[in-house]
Design a protein around this motif. Structure first.
Motif, PDB file in Angstrom:
ATOM      1  N   SER A   1       5.798  76.438   7.706  1.00 17.39           N
ATOM      2  CA  SER A   1       6.891  76.934   6.857  1.00 17.39           C
ATOM      3  C   SER A   1       7.401  75.814   5.972  1.00 17.39           C
ATOM      4  O   SER A   1       7.732  74.735   6.462  1.00 17.39           O
ATOM      5  N   VAL A   2       7.481  76.102   4.682  1.00 18.52           N
ATOM      6  CA  VAL A   2       8.116  75.139   3.787  1.00 18.52           C
ATOM      7  C   VAL A   2       9.622  75.299   3.956  1.00 18.52           C
ATOM      8  O   VAL A   2      10.150  76.415   3.855  1.00 18.52           O
ATOM      9  N   ARG A   3      10.313  74.202   4.267  1.00 16.15           N
ATOM     10  CA  ARG A   3      11.738  74.314   4.612  1.00 16.15           C
ATOM     11  C   ARG A   3      12.642  73.519   3.670  1.00 16.15           C
ATOM     12  O   ARG A   3      13.790  73.865   3.460  1.00 16.15           O
ATOM     13  N   ILE A   4      12.106  72.409   3.137  1.00 11.02           N
ATOM     14  CA  ILE A   4      12.966  71.471   2.394  1.00 11.02           C
ATOM     15  C   ILE A   4      12.247  71.028   1.122  1.00 11.02           C
ATOM     16  O   ILE A   4      11.035  70.838   1.125  1.00 11.02           O
ATOM     17  N   VAL A   5      13.010  70.853   0.056  1.00 10.25           N
ATOM     18  CA  VAL A   5      12.500  70.194  -1.147  1.00 10.25           C
ATOM     19  C   VAL A   5      13.299  68.908  -1.318  1.00 10.25           C
ATOM     20  O   VAL A   5      14.542  68.937  -1.288  1.00 10.25           O
ATOM     21  N   ALA A   6      12.599  67.787  -1.478  1.00 12.03           N
ATOM     22  CA  ALA A   6      13.288  66.495  -1.640  1.00 12.03           C
ATOM     23  C   ALA A   6      12.961  65.919  -3.014  1.00 12.03           C
ATOM     24  O   ALA A   6      11.801  65.765  -3.378  1.00 12.03           O
ATOM     25  N   VAL A   7      14.020  65.611  -3.739  1.00  9.63           N
ATOM     26  CA  VAL A   7      13.899  65.032  -5.085  1.00  9.63           C
ATOM     27  C   VAL A   7      14.330  63.570  -5.001  1.00  9.63           C
ATOM     28  O   VAL A   7      15.264  63.248  -4.271  1.00  9.63           O
ATOM     29  N   GLU A   8      13.662  62.683  -5.724  1.00  8.56           N
ATOM     30  CA  GLU A   8      14.061  61.266  -5.763  1.00  8.56           C
ATOM     31  C   GLU A   8      14.506  60.913  -7.178  1.00  8.56           C
ATOM     32  O   GLU A   8      13.738  61.080  -8.123  1.00  8.56           O
ATOM     33  N   ASN A   9      15.734  60.425  -7.308  1.00 11.42           N
ATOM     34  CA  ASN A   9      16.293  60.154  -8.629  1.00 11.42           C
ATOM     35  C   ASN A   9      17.266  58.969  -8.553  1.00 11.42           C
ATOM     36  O   ASN A   9      18.268  59.067  -7.862  1.00 11.42           O
ATOM     37  N   THR A  10      16.944  57.849  -9.227  1.00 17.65           N
ATOM     38  CA  THR A  10      15.770  57.612 -10.038  1.00 17.65           C
ATOM     39  C   THR A  10      14.529  57.484  -9.153  1.00 17.65           C
ATOM     40  O   THR A  10      14.665  57.281  -7.946  1.00 17.65           O
ATOM     41  N   HIS A  11      13.361  57.545  -9.784  1.00 13.88           N
ATOM     42  CA  HIS A  11      12.151  57.494  -8.975  1.00 13.88           C
ATOM     43  C   HIS A  11      11.613  56.067  -8.929  1.00 13.88           C
ATOM     44  O   HIS A  11      11.241  55.499  -9.949  1.00 13.88           O
ATOM     45  N   ASN A  12      11.597  55.529  -7.700  1.00 14.08           N
ATOM     46  CA  ASN A  12      11.260  54.112  -7.506  1.00 14.08           C
ATOM     47  C   ASN A  12       9.829  53.799  -7.948  1.00 14.08           C
ATOM     48  O   ASN A  12       9.618  53.054  -8.914  1.00 14.08           O
ATOM     49  N   SER A  13       8.839  54.416  -7.278  1.00 15.34           N
ATOM     50  CA  SER A  13       7.461  54.036  -7.625  1.00 15.34           C
ATOM     51  C   SER A  13       7.040  54.603  -8.980  1.00 15.34           C
ATOM     52  O   SER A  13       6.016  54.215  -9.539  1.00 15.34           O
ATOM     53  N   GLY A  14       7.854  55.503  -9.534  1.00 15.73           N
ATOM     54  CA  GLY A  14       7.615  55.995 -10.902  1.00 15.73           C
ATOM     55  C   GLY A  14       8.232  55.080 -11.947  1.00 15.73           C
ATOM     56  O   GLY A  14       8.282  55.437 -13.128  1.00 15.73           O
ATOM     57  N   GLY A  15       8.766  53.927 -11.532  1.00 15.86           N
ATOM     58  CA  GLY A  15       9.288  52.952 -12.495  1.00 15.86           C
ATOM     59  C   GLY A  15      10.747  53.175 -12.844  1.00 15.86           C
ATOM     60  O   GLY A  15      11.179  52.862 -13.955  1.00 15.86           O
ATOM     61  N   GLY A  16      11.528  53.697 -11.897  1.00 17.97           N
ATOM     62  CA  GLY A  16      12.966  53.846 -12.128  1.00 17.97           C
ATOM     63  C   GLY A  16      13.304  54.916 -13.149  1.00 17.97           C
ATOM     64  O   GLY A  16      14.382  54.893 -13.758  1.00 17.97           O
ATOM     65  N   ARG A  17      12.375  55.863 -13.326  1.00 17.80           N
ATOM     66  CA  ARG A  17      12.654  56.911 -14.325  1.00 17.80           C
ATOM     67  C   ARG A  17      13.658  57.930 -13.783  1.00 17.80           C
ATOM     68  O   ARG A  17      13.775  58.142 -12.581  1.00 17.80           O
ATOM     69  N   ILE A  18      14.324  58.580 -14.719  1.00 21.22           N
ATOM     70  CA  ILE A  18      15.365  59.557 -14.376  1.00 21.22           C
ATOM     71  C   ILE A  18      14.755  60.953 -14.386  1.00 21.22           C
ATOM     72  O   ILE A  18      14.133  61.363 -15.370  1.00 21.22           O
ATOM     73  N   PHE A  19      14.925  61.664 -13.279  1.00 18.74           N
ATOM     74  CA  PHE A  19      14.436  63.050 -13.171  1.00 18.74           C
ATOM     75  C   PHE A  19      15.338  63.903 -14.070  1.00 18.74           C
ATOM     76  O   PHE A  19      16.537  64.032 -13.797  1.00 18.74           O
ATOM     77  N   PRO A  20      14.809  64.484 -15.157  1.00 22.20           N
ATOM     78  CA  PRO A  20      15.697  65.183 -16.099  1.00 22.20           C
ATOM     79  C   PRO A  20      16.478  66.326 -15.428  1.00 22.20           C
ATOM     80  O   PRO A  20      15.916  67.080 -14.619  1.00 22.20           O
ATOM     81  N   LEU A  21      17.751  66.427 -15.791  1.00 23.21           N
ATOM     82  CA  LEU A  21      18.656  67.385 -15.138  1.00 23.21           C
ATOM     83  C   LEU A  21      18.172  68.824 -15.289  1.00 23.21           C
ATOM     84  O   LEU A  21      18.263  69.627 -14.354  1.00 23.21           O
ATOM     85  N   GLU A  22      17.633  69.155 -16.460  1.00 16.73           N
ATOM     86  CA  GLU A  22      17.166  70.544 -16.654  1.00 16.73           C
ATOM     87  C   GLU A  22      16.030  70.886 -15.697  1.00 16.73           C
ATOM     88  O   GLU A  22      15.963  71.998 -15.164  1.00 16.73           O
TER      89      GLU A  22
END
Ligand SMILES: Cc1ncc(COP(=O)(O)O)c(C=O)c1O
Length: 339
Positions: free
Chosen positions: A129-150
């Motif tokens: 069962s998929v139970r959780i969605v985890a978002v990382e913001n800013t994204h560390n290994s992605g180079g500190g990028r910001i996950f756009p709010l939209e």
């Protein structure tokens, strides 16, 4: 030659003023809920995030593992962006402590509602069962990028549609907020639980705070106990966090400017910087990343390799613009390139 340490924004040392705040903290036994400084920190962070309650935890890792543990059952799946800290850099904790499998979505740390819809499994005994969605913001290994709010709002709608818990690894949400000018509460609003760190860009020696509704935090509190995270006179640590909230948030803009300054210096000597820094993390390419990291270390410049062809430099409270210029000179000298 003074050491310039750009390995992480976690390497900062508490300032004299922060140490004074630590020394004079009023304390009590927080396992009894009696530490006034911890209580004040929890309330202050929850208020900043627009959530009803907060819980002080010793680390960012526990700040994710406790809500994951609290809001899932063994055998469940957590969806997270590719390269997520919660999967790659927490010692396998989600599997070891909560019996969870982590499935990654997208390719650069970001993903969309469609990825969530596609990953949700049918209600059938064959599937986890998929139970959780985890978002990382800013994204560390992605180079500190910001996950756009939209995009986050789209992911949140999808999570709600499937009745999934939505968690935010906001270790560096402060950076996203300062860089974007969008208040913390707006970034936090779509999430059921949000963890922010005090020991990264904010310069406190220890500590993170998990925030959410009263009901979610009550469950997370139990999970914290289970994970051994109940602390006693933790006000000495919380005092550093309160000091950091007051003095070290707005100044993150300086770290962001320093990351851009470093990027300009590297690009001028012909190095590829990608992605362009949005916050305080900068990734640059070199064929022999480990070899370059060792050579820089000999010149007292500490920068970690992040995979075979990539290095990561992180700006923070303890490096100023002069140190950044000095770092650029040391890299140029090491590579025998003139900026
Ligand atoms: C994005 C992110 N999440 C979580 C953590 C974990 O924090 P801690 O080292 O306090 O456990 C880190 C640590 O650097 C991080 O970068």
């Amino acid at each position: 030659m003074a050491v310039i340490d750009l390995r992480s924004d976690t390497v900062t040392k508490p300032s004299e003023a922060m140490r004074r705040a630590i020394a004079s903290a009023e304390v009590g036994d927080d396992v009894y809920g009696e530490d006034p400084t911890v209580n004040a920190l929890q309330a202050r962070v929850a208020e900043r995030l627009g959530k009803a309650a907060g819980l002080f935890v010793p680390s960012g890792s526990m700040g994710h593992q406790a809500p994951l543990h609290a809001c899932s059952r063994p055998g469940d799946t957590v969806l997270a962006g590719a390269g997520a800290h919660v999967l790659r850099y927490e010692g396998g904790a989600a599997a070891a402590l909560s019996g969870l499998q982590v499935q990654t979505l997208g390719s650069d740390g970001f993903f969309d509602a469609a990825d969530v819809h596609a990953a949700v499994t049918p209600r059938d005994a064959h599937y986890a069962s998929v139970r959780i969605v985890a978002v990382e913001n800013t994204h560390n290994s992605g180079g500190g990028r910001i996950f756009p709010l939209e995009r986050i709002r789209g992911v949140a709608d999808a999570a709600r549609e499937h009745d999934l818990h939505l968690h935010l690894d906001g270790a560096r949400l402060w950076n996203a907020s300062v860089a974007s000018g969008t208040p913390m509460a707006e970034w936090a609003a779509p999430f059921d639980s949000v963890t922010v760190c005090l020991s990264k860009g904010l310069g406190a020696p220890v500590g993170s705070v998990v925030c959410g509704s009263e009901a979610v935090i009550e469950r997370v509190h139990r999970a914290r106990k289970r994970l051994g995270g109940g602390m006693r006179q933790a006000g000495v640590l919380a005092a550093a966090g309160l000091y950091a909230l007051e003095h070290h948030v707005e100044r993150l803009a300086v770290d962001h400017a320093n990351a851009r300054r470093l990027a300009d210096g590297l690009v001028a000597m012909g190095l590829a910087v990608a992605p362009a820094p949005e916050t305080n993390i900068l990734m640059f390419e070199h064929d022999d990343a480990a070899g370059l990291s060792r050579a820089l270390h000999e010149r007292d410049l500490w920068i970690n390799p992040m995979g075979p062809g990539r290095l990561r430099a992180v700006t923070h409270l303890d490096v100023d613009a002069d140190a950044i210029d000095d770092a650029v000179d040391r890299i140029a000298a090491t590579l025998d390139r003139r900026a």
